[in-house]
Design a protein around this motif. Structure first.
Motif, short mmCIF file in Angstrom:
data_model
loop_
_atom_site.label_atom_id
_atom_site.label_comp_id
_atom_site.label_asym_id
_atom_site.label_seq_id
_atom_site.Cartn_x
_atom_site.Cartn_y
_atom_site.Cartn_z
N THR A 123 0.86 -1.15 0.01
CA THR A 123 -0.25 -0.03 0.12
C THR A 123 0.95 1.13 0.06
N HIS A 124 0.33 2.04 -0.13
CA HIS A 124 0.94 3.69 -0.26
C HIS A 124 1.54 3.72 1.21
N GLN A 125 0.98 3.54 2.29
CA GLN A 125 1.36 4.02 3.48
C GLN A 125 2.81 3.04 3.59
N CYS A 126 3.12 1.94 3.27
CA CYS A 126 4.34 1.23 3.11
C CYS A 126 5.37 2.07 2.76
N TYR A 127 5.38 3.27 1.88
CA TYR A 127 6.37 4.13 1.53
C TYR A 127 6.41 5.54 2.07
N SER A 128 5.45 5.72 3.35
CA SER A 128 5.25 6.88 3.83
C SER A 128 5.91 7.02 5.13
N SER A 129 5.78 8.03 5.89
CA SER A 129 6.36 8.16 7.39
C SER A 129 5.85 7.27 8.32
N GLU A 130 4.58 6.90 7.95
CA GLU A 130 3.67 6.17 8.85
C GLU A 130 3.68 4.52 8.80
N LYS A 131 4.89 3.92 8.63
CA LYS A 131 5.12 2.63 8.39
C LYS A 131 4.74 1.96 9.55
N SER A 132 4.14 0.68 9.42
CA SER A 132 3.63 -0.22 10.44
C SER A 132 4.88 -1.39 10.77
N GLY A 133 5.07 -1.61 11.94
CA GLY A 133 6.31 -2.57 12.36
C GLY A 133 5.69 -3.83 11.98
N ASP A 134 4.39 -4.10 11.81
CA ASP A 134 3.99 -5.48 11.48
C ASP A 134 3.95 -5.77 10.26
N CYS A 135 4.11 -4.87 9.57
CA CYS A 135 3.75 -5.07 7.80
C CYS A 135 5.07 -5.64 7.22
N LEU A 159 -9.91 -1.40 8.95
CA LEU A 159 -9.27 -0.31 9.72
C LEU A 159 -8.56 -1.20 10.67
N ILE A 160 -7.17 -0.95 10.98
CA ILE A 160 -6.48 -1.55 11.81
C ILE A 160 -5.76 -0.59 12.84
N CYS A 161 -6.01 -1.21 14.17
CA CYS A 161 -5.50 -0.21 15.23
C CYS A 161 -3.83 -0.18 15.20
N ARG A 162 -3.44 0.80 15.21
CA ARG A 162 -1.81 1.17 15.37
C ARG A 162 -1.38 0.70 16.55
N ILE A 163 -2.02 0.66 17.64
CA ILE A 163 -1.18 0.15 18.91
C ILE A 163 -1.22 -1.43 18.86
N SER A 164 -2.31 -1.90 18.80
CA SER A 164 -2.57 -3.43 18.89
C SER A 164 -2.44 -4.28 17.56
N GLY A 196 -3.24 4.20 33.67
CA GLY A 196 -4.33 5.09 34.53
C GLY A 196 -4.82 6.30 33.66
N ILE A 197 -4.18 6.43 32.30
CA ILE A 197 -4.18 7.46 31.44
C ILE A 197 -3.81 7.12 30.15
N LEU A 198 -4.30 7.75 29.15
CA LEU A 198 -4.27 7.41 27.78
C LEU A 198 -3.14 8.08 27.12
N THR A 199 -2.00 7.82 26.58
CA THR A 199 -1.07 8.23 25.71
C THR A 199 -1.11 8.16 24.41
N CYS A 200 -1.23 9.12 23.47
CA CYS A 200 -1.16 8.65 22.26
C CYS A 200 0.15 8.61 21.63
N PRO A 201 0.51 7.37 21.07
CA PRO A 201 1.64 6.95 20.64
C PRO A 201 2.32 7.81 19.57
N ARG A 202 1.35 8.59 19.00
CA ARG A 202 2.03 9.26 17.75
C ARG A 202 2.55 10.89 18.32
N THR A 203 1.66 11.47 19.24
CA THR A 203 2.09 12.65 19.67
C THR A 203 2.51 12.95 21.35
N ASN A 204 2.23 11.39 22.01
CA ASN A 204 2.81 11.56 23.49
C ASN A 204 1.69 12.68 24.20
N GLU A 205 0.53 12.98 23.66
CA GLU A 205 -0.25 13.87 24.22
C GLU A 205 -1.08 12.78 25.41
N LYS A 206 -1.46 13.41 26.55
CA LYS A 206 -2.24 12.66 27.66
C LYS A 206 -3.76 13.14 27.47
#
Length: 218
Positions: A123-135, A159-164, A196-206
């Protein structure tokens, strides 16, 4: 002499309509000049070069002119003929002739099978900055192998969850955080229970879990 002796025996038995014979004899001729055996070079050319298969008049004339040059010549045209790189060219030509003779493919069967599978998931994502470690395509060396292949044609998206890495569906609802990033409900719930809180893995926001909104895909 390297592989010249064996090469000449091989083409005498098998090769037809190839320039390999002429190029092998040309290299023998060049090596005699390199050894300063000019008389031997002339005799060799008279015996083999003139009647060798694949010979053309222009190439023969160009080769014979080497008698007037030293291997250290800086004349680009003849410097290339004295170059050691010609050995690798002979190796490649011998290999190509052998493949053609035995009806073999130039690429390995493993490479062909791999490319067939990679083109189905590329897919086009395979050659973008948002590559998946499982792909597989997102990771080297398969990413480079898949570069010339066409992208997969998907008639139905998932739709695939980026975390799991799990599909997001009615059993794992997509949840959007306030920053616009979407993850699976299961992954966010597990993260909340652990940290105890959500941390976005892309931006590290809580964020808190009640700040996430369920996304509906039509």
């Amino acid at each position: 002499k390297r592989f010249i002796t064996d090469g000449k025996q091989w083409y005498q038995r098998r090769v037809r309509g190839s320039t390999l014979e002429f190029n092998l004899h040309t290299q023998c001729f060049i090596e005699k000049i390199r050894a300063k055996d000019y008389i031997g070079a002339i005799q060799y050319a008279q015996r083999y070069l003139v009647e060798s298969e694949g010979m053309c008049k222009e190439k023969l004339q160009e080769t014979m002119v080497l008698l007037a040059f030293k291997p250290s010549t800086q004349c680009s045209k003849y410097k290339a003929l004295f170059s050691e790189d010609r050995w690798q060219e002979l190796v490649l030509e011998f290999r190509a002739s052998n493949y053609e003779l035995h009806h073999l493919h130039t690429e390995s069967l493993l490479s062909t099978v791999l490319q067939s599978g990679l083109s189905a998931i590329k897919t086009h994502q395979c050659y973008s900055s948002e590559k998946s470690g499982d792909c597989p395509v997102c990771n080297e060396p398969l990413n480079s192998l898949a570069t010339p292949l066409p992208f997969s044609h998907c008639t139905q998206s998932r739709l695939i969850c980026r975390i799991s890495g799990k599909p997001m569906n009615e059993h794992n609802a997509p949840m959007m955080l306030p920053n616009g990033n979407v993850y699976g409900e299961e992954a966010l719930t597990e993260m909340m229970a652990t940290d105890g809180i959500l941390t976005c893995p892309r931006t590290n926001e809580k964020f808190w879990l009640d700040q996430a909104y369920k996304v509906y895909v039509m």
